[in-house]
Scaffold this active site. Structure first.
Site, mmCIF file in Angstrom:
data_model
loop_
_atom_site.group_PDB
_atom_site.id
_atom_site.type_symbol
_atom_site.label_atom_id
_atom_site.label_comp_id
_atom_site.label_asym_id
_atom_site.label_seq_id
_atom_site.Cartn_x
_atom_site.Cartn_y
_atom_site.Cartn_z
ATOM 1 N N ASP A 93 0.855 -1.184 0.000
ATOM 2 C CA ASP A 93 0.000 0.000 0.000
ATOM 3 C C ASP A 93 0.892 1.236 0.000
ATOM 4 O O ASP A 93 1.750 1.390 0.880
ATOM 5 C CB ASP A 93 -0.897 0.021 1.240
ATOM 6 C CG ASP A 93 -1.994 -1.035 1.183
ATOM 7 O OD1 ASP A 93 -2.026 -1.806 0.199
ATOM 8 O OD2 ASP A 93 -2.815 -1.084 2.111
ATOM 9 N N ASP A 127 -15.545 -3.989 -2.513
ATOM 10 C CA ASP A 127 -15.383 -3.840 -1.068
ATOM 11 C C ASP A 127 -16.768 -3.829 -0.448
ATOM 12 O O ASP A 127 -17.639 -3.085 -0.895
ATOM 13 C CB ASP A 127 -14.672 -2.526 -0.746
ATOM 14 C CG ASP A 127 -13.342 -2.395 -1.476
ATOM 15 O OD1 ASP A 127 -12.721 -3.437 -1.744
ATOM 16 O OD2 ASP A 127 -12.931 -1.262 -1.779
#
Length: 246
Positions: free
Chosen positions: A8, A131
């Site tokens: 990330d 998500d």
């Protein structure tokens, strides 16, 4: 079973967030390309990159770091990237730089026409990231919950020609609370394209449980906080998955 280390990216650094909160980030490395190399050296066969600034800004923000990662390992393994990819020019630029898969999230839900165009132009290279919390899809860096059911959208995007779907349970991400196997399998069984699990991977028991459902259509799992915190030894986990599923 593909174990896919996550890198990330925030402000050019490798970080981990807790439940998608940009204010709750821990820096794990200031050299993302070296981090990518270390995961490849430990047996990773694919990497998962997220441009966190890009996800919130709606346009690429960590391109320099991403291109360094691709220069370091892109010729050896597949690399997938999500975060801030909202137009075809960005997709083309990243694929030309050596990226294998582009992950489209919020833009797929808000602008399905864009996803269709991307699948037409770059078939075989488009993954959708869904998500969800309690079966409902979230967008905009998880900040907005929609009324869309995960399975309904999964089927729709499958028809568009996406390569696979990454399913993240956002109630569990970064919490080391265990993968939501049941919800992941439910989605995989409803689709003919592969599903990649994400969110909450915590230990070897999770890996073994995922290997048990691989034949249901669960192709792999994104490995995040657990491999950075030391709760899960990545090399040992990939070796165990290979042992179980050959």
């Amino acid at each position: 079973m593909l174990l896919i280390p996550a890198i990330d990216l925030k402000d050019g650094h490798c970080v981990r967030l807790k439940q998608g909160d940009m204010d709750q980030s821990t820096i794990f490395s200031e050299d993302p390309a070296a981090m990518a190399r270390s995961w490849v050296d430990k047996g990773a066969r694919r990497l998962h990159l997220v441009d966190l600034n890009g996800a919130f800004a709606g346009k690429p923000k960590n391109e320099a770091a991403i291109k360094k990662i691709l220069a370091e390992v892109g010729s050896e393994i597949d690399v997938q990237l999500g975060g801030g990819i909202r137009d075809l020019d960005t997709i083309e630029r990243y694929l030309d730089a050596g990226l294998r898969y582009v992950i489209i999230g919020t833009a797929a839900v808000k602008n399905p026409g864009f996803l269709q165009d991307a699948c037409t132009a770059f078939g075989g290279h488009i993954i959708v990231g869904l998500d969800a919390k309690d079966g409902k899809v979230a967008t905009d860096g998880w900040s907005k919950l929609t009324g869309h059911e995960v399975i309904d959208l999964g089927k729709k995007f499958q028809d568009y020609g996406v390569e696979s779907i990454i399913y993240t349970d956002i109630g569990r991400d970064g919490m080391l609370s265990g993968i939501n196997i049941e919800a992941t399998v439910r989605l995989a069984q409803a689709l003919t394209i592969p599903v990649i699990a994400s969110g909450g991977l915590s230990n070897m028991a999770d890996i073994e449980a995922l290997c048990d459902v691989e034949e249901e259509g669960v192709e792999g799992v994104i490995c995040g906080r657990s491999i950075y915190s030391g709760d899960l030894d990545f090399a040992a986990a990939q070796a165990r998955a290979d042992e179980l599923n050959g």
